[in-house]
Motif scaffolding. Structure first.
Motif, PDB file in Angstrom:
ATOM      1  N   SER A  43       0.875  -1.193  -0.035  1.00 45.01           N
ATOM      2  CA  SER A  43      -0.004  -0.074  -0.032  1.00 45.01           C
ATOM      3  C   SER A  43       0.884   1.316   0.082  1.00 45.01           C
ATOM      4  CB  SER A  43      -0.885  -0.057   1.178  1.00 45.01           C
ATOM      5  OG  SER A  43      -0.045   0.082   2.486  1.00 45.01           O
ATOM      6  N   LEU A  44       2.248   1.227   0.294  1.00 44.49           N
ATOM      7  CA  LEU A  44       2.945   2.565   0.142  1.00 44.49           C
ATOM      8  C   LEU A  44       3.736   2.608  -1.242  1.00 44.49           C
ATOM      9  CD1 LEU A  44       5.149   1.638   3.576  1.00 44.49           C
ATOM     10  CD2 LEU A  44       2.875   2.933   3.288  1.00 44.49           C
ATOM     11  N   ILE A  45       3.806   3.925  -1.385  1.00 46.21           N
ATOM     12  CA  ILE A  45       4.520   4.187  -2.759  1.00 46.21           C
ATOM     13  C   ILE A  45       6.192   4.110  -2.555  1.00 46.21           C
ATOM     14  CG2 ILE A  45       4.694   5.847  -4.487  1.00 46.21           C
ATOM     15  CD1 ILE A  45       2.111   6.990  -3.393  1.00 46.21           C
ATOM     16  N   PRO A  46       6.791   3.272  -3.234  1.00 47.62           N
ATOM     17  CA  PRO A  46       8.136   3.132  -3.041  1.00 47.62           C
ATOM     18  C   PRO A  46       8.740   4.333  -3.773  1.00 47.62           C
ATOM     19  CG  PRO A  46       7.474   1.486  -4.697  1.00 47.62           C
ATOM     20  CD  PRO A  46       6.196   2.057  -4.051  1.00 47.62           C
ATOM     21  N   VAL A  47       9.764   4.973  -3.044  1.00 46.40           N
ATOM     22  CA  VAL A  47      10.229   6.270  -3.652  1.00 46.40           C
ATOM     23  C   VAL A  47      11.745   6.194  -3.448  1.00 46.40           C
ATOM     24  CG1 VAL A  47      10.191   8.930  -3.528  1.00 46.40           C
ATOM     25  CG2 VAL A  47       8.146   7.651  -3.059  1.00 46.40           C
ATOM     26  N   VAL A  48      12.493   6.673  -4.175  1.00 47.61           N
ATOM     27  CA  VAL A  48      14.010   6.781  -4.044  1.00 47.61           C
ATOM     28  C   VAL A  48      14.428   8.180  -4.207  1.00 47.61           C
ATOM     29  CG1 VAL A  48      16.411   6.190  -4.995  1.00 47.61           C
ATOM     30  CG2 VAL A  48      14.610   4.389  -4.545  1.00 47.61           C
ATOM     31  N   ALA A  49      15.182   8.842  -3.327  1.00 47.54           N
ATOM     32  CA  ALA A  49      15.823   9.979  -3.538  1.00 47.54           C
ATOM     33  C   ALA A  49      17.160  10.186  -3.532  1.00 47.54           C
ATOM     34  CB  ALA A  49      15.370  10.878  -2.257  1.00 47.54           C
ATOM     35  N   SER A  50      18.067  10.645  -4.226  1.00 48.22           N
ATOM     36  CA  SER A  50      19.372  10.670  -4.362  1.00 48.22           C
ATOM     37  C   SER A  50      20.170  11.175  -3.149  1.00 48.22           C
ATOM     38  CB  SER A  50      20.089  11.673  -5.438  1.00 48.22           C
ATOM     39  OG  SER A  50      19.635  12.792  -5.282  1.00 48.22           O
ATOM     40  N   THR A  51      19.306  12.048  -2.257  1.00 47.67           N
ATOM     41  CA  THR A  51      19.919  12.341  -0.980  1.00 47.67           C
ATOM     42  C   THR A  51      18.922  12.589   0.097  1.00 47.67           C
ATOM     43  OG1 THR A  51      19.629  14.890  -1.193  1.00 47.67           O
ATOM     44  CG2 THR A  51      21.598  13.802  -2.265  1.00 47.67           C
ATOM     45  N   ASN A  52      19.020  12.497   1.382  1.00 47.41           N
ATOM     46  CA  ASN A  52      18.022  12.660   2.231  1.00 47.41           C
ATOM     47  C   ASN A  52      17.437  14.166   2.355  1.00 47.41           C
ATOM     48  OD1 ASN A  52      20.082  14.034   3.708  1.00 47.41           O
ATOM     49  ND2 ASN A  52      20.410  12.924   5.342  1.00 47.41           N
ATOM     50  N   VAL A  53      18.084  15.116   1.701  1.00 53.10           N
ATOM     51  CA  VAL A  53      17.460  16.325   1.463  1.00 53.10           C
ATOM     52  C   VAL A  53      16.162  16.173   0.965  1.00 53.10           C
ATOM     53  CG1 VAL A  53      17.490  18.706   0.406  1.00 53.10           C
ATOM     54  CG2 VAL A  53      19.632  17.704   1.613  1.00 53.10           C
ATOM     55  N   TYR A  54      16.127  15.534  -0.269  1.00 54.86           N
ATOM     56  CA  TYR A  54      14.880  15.185  -1.237  1.00 54.86           C
ATOM     57  C   TYR A  54      14.007  14.108  -0.295  1.00 54.86           C
ATOM     58  CZ  TYR A  54      17.263  18.228  -4.423  1.00 54.86           C
ATOM     59  OH  TYR A  54      17.935  19.161  -5.467  1.00 54.86           O
ATOM     60  N   GLY A  55      14.525  13.165   0.198  1.00 53.22           N
ATOM     61  CA  GLY A  55      14.144  12.236   0.905  1.00 53.22           C
ATOM     62  C   GLY A  55      13.072  12.704   2.041  1.00 53.22           C
ATOM     63  N   ASP A  56      13.556  13.665   2.614  1.00 53.38           N
ATOM     64  CA  ASP A  56      12.633  14.375   3.857  1.00 53.38           C
ATOM     65  C   ASP A  56      11.518  15.249   2.947  1.00 53.38           C
ATOM     66  OD1 ASP A  56      12.587  15.253   6.668  1.00 53.38           O
ATOM     67  OD2 ASP A  56      12.598  17.258   5.552  1.00 53.38           O
ATOM     68  N   ILE A  57      11.658  15.875   1.858  1.00 51.94           N
ATOM     69  CA  ILE A  57      10.746  16.609   1.297  1.00 51.94           C
ATOM     70  C   ILE A  57       9.486  15.750   0.877  1.00 51.94           C
ATOM     71  CG2 ILE A  57      10.055  18.054  -0.616  1.00 51.94           C
ATOM     72  CD1 ILE A  57      13.072  19.304  -0.368  1.00 51.94           C
ATOM     73  N   VAL A  58      10.000  14.502   0.267  1.00 53.93           N
ATOM     74  CA  VAL A  58       8.946  13.631  -0.018  1.00 53.93           C
ATOM     75  C   VAL A  58       8.223  13.186   1.090  1.00 53.93           C
ATOM     76  CG1 VAL A  58       8.611  11.150  -1.094  1.00 53.93           C
ATOM     77  CG2 VAL A  58      10.392  12.869  -2.020  1.00 53.93           C
ATOM     78  N   GLU A  59       8.952  12.939   2.247  1.00 50.59           N
ATOM     79  CA  GLU A  59       8.254  12.413   3.269  1.00 50.59           C
ATOM     80  C   GLU A  59       7.172  13.167   3.996  1.00 50.59           C
ATOM     81  OE1 GLU A  59      11.439  11.162   5.809  1.00 50.59           O
ATOM     82  OE2 GLU A  59      11.555   9.077   5.173  1.00 50.59           O
ATOM     83  N   GLN A  60       7.654  14.555   3.977  1.00 53.15           N
ATOM     84  CA  GLN A  60       6.796  15.693   4.357  1.00 53.15           C
ATOM     85  C   GLN A  60       5.348  15.768   3.708  1.00 53.15           C
ATOM     86  OE1 GLN A  60       7.280  17.765   6.951  1.00 53.15           O
ATOM     87  NE2 GLN A  60       9.347  16.722   7.390  1.00 53.15           N
ATOM     88  N   ILE A  61       5.354  15.627   2.319  1.00 59.85           N
ATOM     89  CA  ILE A  61       4.423  15.497   1.684  1.00 59.85           C
ATOM     90  C   ILE A  61       3.806  13.979   1.340  1.00 59.85           C
ATOM     91  CG2 ILE A  61       3.733  15.919  -0.979  1.00 59.85           C
ATOM     92  CD1 ILE A  61       6.208  17.916  -1.287  1.00 59.85           C
ATOM     93  N   GLY A  62       4.317  12.857   1.394  1.00 60.95           N
ATOM     94  CA  GLY A  62       3.719  11.860   1.079  1.00 60.95           C
ATOM     95  C   GLY A  62       3.125  11.172   2.723  1.00 60.95           C
ATOM     96  N   GLY A  63       3.961  11.521   3.620  1.00 62.33           N
ATOM     97  CA  GLY A  63       3.497  10.942   5.131  1.00 62.33           C
ATOM     98  C   GLY A  63       3.552   9.564   5.192  1.00 62.33           C
ATOM     99  N   ALA A  64       2.436   8.949   5.598  1.00 63.11           N
ATOM    100  CA  ALA A  64       2.653   7.645   5.869  1.00 63.11           C
ATOM    101  C   ALA A  64       2.198   6.910   4.732  1.00 63.11           C
ATOM    102  CB  ALA A  64       1.569   7.348   6.757  1.00 63.11           C
ATOM    103  N   LYS A  65       1.949   7.485   3.520  1.00 64.00           N
ATOM    104  CA  LYS A  65       1.969   6.775   2.365  1.00 64.00           C
ATOM    105  C   LYS A  65       2.975   6.334   1.615  1.00 64.00           C
ATOM    106  CE  LYS A  65      -2.924   7.045   2.362  1.00 64.00           C
ATOM    107  NZ  LYS A  65      -3.854   5.691   2.080  1.00 64.00           N
ATOM    108  N   VAL A  66       4.187   6.856   1.908  1.00 59.51           N
ATOM    109  CA  VAL A  66       5.342   6.744   1.248  1.00 59.51           C
ATOM    110  C   VAL A  66       6.364   5.758   1.963  1.00 59.51           C
ATOM    111  CG1 VAL A  66       4.862   8.654  -0.265  1.00 59.51           C
ATOM    112  CG2 VAL A  66       6.317   9.062   1.882  1.00 59.51           C
TER     113      VAL A  66
END
Length: 311
Positions: A43-66
């Motif tokens: 049920s989670l959307i698998p996402v890869v970010a090149s650095t944790n800078v972008y990873g954190d931004i994705v987590e802020q927007i995706g929340g528990a869905k990513v």
């Protein structure tokens, strides 16, 4: 111009590269290949970010869905010399969304995507920014220090996640709006620095913080030959080093903004000269420090710059 290969994020390739079967999904993947695990879920959307800078931004927007894998997450790791591993390749092969910086910073992402035949939605931050190299100069690819660009990235992340999970699209859009609202105080602080200190000179060791410096109305006085050589891993000529150190001994600048992740003998000389002259040093990094999120990290950076200039 793209960053020279010796300073790009490097990809380990070869006939022996084999995908690791049976690995679980991860929230971070550091340079040692060890990742903190959490239960995988379809049920989670698998996402890869090149650095944790972008990873954190994705987590802020995706929340528990990513389920986000940040390829570079170690604050002590110099991103320019990073070597990817088979765990990164596996994560990319499964990703529905990939966030890369682009601009020659993390080309290994594109190479791994091609080798894995990925169909992921790819967000390239430099392309999103619309920034290009100035005539006769080089592109400053460190666009995560540019808050208007980060706003655009947030919108692109929300759209990509909404495409992967249409039922949650409205929630992603709302989270992106909340995130962007929290960027506003940072831009307001830059505007205040510009009002209080516009036109004042600062020095840098690398171009990493230049978007923040420019938005704050400050003038970078460091010889371009110095910061470019440091970024590319080259030696600085004695003449250029002398001119750089003179900024501090002659008190030509109000602060030194210092990239802690790529320090070496010549940058350490600059730092020592600044401290000896009583010039404040503002440390910055390319990836998130331990325990920080993007907004808290950038708030600390802008506040530190303002504090240094007020001294």
């Amino acid at each position: 111009m793209p960053m020279p290969p010796s300073r790009r994020l490097a990809l380990v390739t070869g006939a022996s590269l084999v995908l690791l079967a049976g690995c679980g999904s991860s929230s971070d993947s550091g340079s040692d290949g060890n990742a903190s695990q959490r239960p995988a879920s379809s049920s989670l959307i698998p996402v890869v970010a090149s650095t944790n800078v972008y990873g954190d931004i994705v987590e802020q927007i995706g929340g528990a869905k990513v389920d986000v894998t940040s390829v570079i997450s170690d604050p002590d790791q110099d991103p320019h010399s990073y070597e990817a591993n088979t765990q990164n390749q596996l994560a990319l092969s499964k990703a529905k969304v990939v966030v890369e910086n682009g601009g020659g910073y993390d080309d290994f992402i594109d190479r791994m995507l091609k080798s894995s035949n990925s169909s992921a939605e790819v967000i390239n931050a430099v392309k999103v920014s619309g920034k290009t190299a100035p005539k006769g100069g080089e592109l400053n690819e460190h666009v995560w220090y540019d808050f208007p660009t980060v706003r655009k990235i947030a919108d692109n992340v929300a759209a990509a996640l909404g495409k992967a999970d249409p039922g949650s699209a409205a929630a992603f859009t709302k989270n992106a709006e909340t995130f962007k609202a929290k960027l506003q105080p940072l831009e307001t602080k830059e505007t205040q620095i510009k009002k209080d200190h516009g036109g004042e000179a600062v020095a840098i060791t690398e171009p990493v913080p230049l978007y923040m410096i420019d938005a704050s109305g400050l003038v970078n006085k460091t010889p371009a030959e110095f910061s470019e050589a440091i970024e590319e891993g080259d030696d600085v000529s004695p003449k250029i080093l002398q001119a750089t150190l003179a900024q501090f001994t002659d008190k030509q600048v109000k602060a030194l903004v210092y990239n802690e992740q790529t320090s070496g003998p010549q940058t350490e000389k600059a730092e020592a000269a600044a401290k000896a002259a009583g010039i404040p040093v503002v440390p910055v990094t390319e990836t998130l420090p331990q325990g920080k999120d993007y907004l808290g990290w950038m708030t600390a950076n802008v506040d530190a710059l303002a504090s240094a200039l007020d001294k």
